[in-house]
Scaffold this active site. Sequence first.
Site, short mmCIF file in Angstrom:
data_model
loop_
_atom_site.label_atom_id
_atom_site.label_comp_id
_atom_site.label_asym_id
_atom_site.label_seq_id
_atom_site.Cartn_x
_atom_site.Cartn_y
_atom_site.Cartn_z
N ARG A 28 0.80 -1.42 -0.13
CA ARG A 28 -0.11 -0.09 0.10
C ARG A 28 0.70 1.24 -0.09
NH1 ARG A 28 -2.84 -0.65 5.44
NH2 ARG A 28 -0.66 -1.21 5.89
N ASP A 53 7.77 25.07 12.92
CA ASP A 53 8.25 24.53 11.82
C ASP A 53 8.40 25.20 10.60
OD1 ASP A 53 8.14 22.27 13.09
OD2 ASP A 53 6.18 21.26 12.38
N HIS A 67 23.33 29.98 6.96
CA HIS A 67 22.74 30.79 8.04
C HIS A 67 22.93 30.32 9.41
CE1 HIS A 67 19.74 31.36 4.32
NE2 HIS A 67 20.89 32.09 4.12
N LYS A 76 18.20 22.76 14.77
CA LYS A 76 17.28 22.61 13.63
C LYS A 76 17.22 21.00 13.49
CE LYS A 76 18.22 27.04 11.37
NZ LYS A 76 18.77 27.47 9.99
N HIS A 123 24.17 26.69 8.59
CA HIS A 123 23.40 25.57 8.02
C HIS A 123 22.93 26.05 6.55
CE1 HIS A 123 19.40 23.51 6.89
NE2 HIS A 123 20.22 22.56 7.09
N TYR A 136 11.60 21.84 8.37
CA TYR A 136 12.63 21.62 9.58
C TYR A 136 12.04 22.32 10.56
CZ TYR A 136 14.21 26.20 7.78
OH TYR A 136 14.64 27.59 7.53
N GLU A 147 20.39 37.39 12.41
CA GLU A 147 20.94 36.35 11.58
C GLU A 147 21.97 36.73 10.75
OE1 GLU A 147 18.70 33.64 8.00
OE2 GLU A 147 18.25 35.67 7.86
#
Length: 187
Positions: A28, A53, A67, A76, A123, A136, A147
Amino acid sequence: MSNTKLKIEQTAIPDVLVIEPKVFGDERGWFSESFNAIDFAQATGLDIQFVQDNHSFSRQWTLRGMHFQQEHVQGKLVRVVAGSVFDVVVDSRQASPSFGKWVGVELSAQNHRQMWVPQGLAHGYLVLSETAEVLYKTTDYYHPQSEVCLAWNDPAVGIQWPLPPGVLPNINAKDAAGLSWDAIPKF
């Protein structure tokens, strides 16, 4: 490391983990529990609370990264639900034995692998398939004011992106203006 539901593989950066959940399949299709806090804690020894998320869609040869945030530092848990990516982490923690090193792993909808990216590491990823969707979870909220973007092609780091000869990645203006390894703040 492993438990009955998760297989854990350490990388060259010991805190960066590749996680493979158990996949149950038959004629299936298949079923997999993509995250279970108890199983994750037992398999990794980490007690993590995720608060956000994120879901991205990208076309082939799009490169997003590298980043990290200086404030509201995020851990993460990254996975791919459609297509495949080359997921990369760079250790920017000065006290770490793997300071300045990078690891890259293919994550795909087919292999169900996930990457745990601890706080304080840069990352990013390169889309290998025609398109890809990446999900993530993060341990803190997005904080654009803090950032930092490490240049994806900084020679001091030397990431070996799997780009075909003559192909340049599709990057946005923020990533094109990424800072050199020497210029980024370190943890």
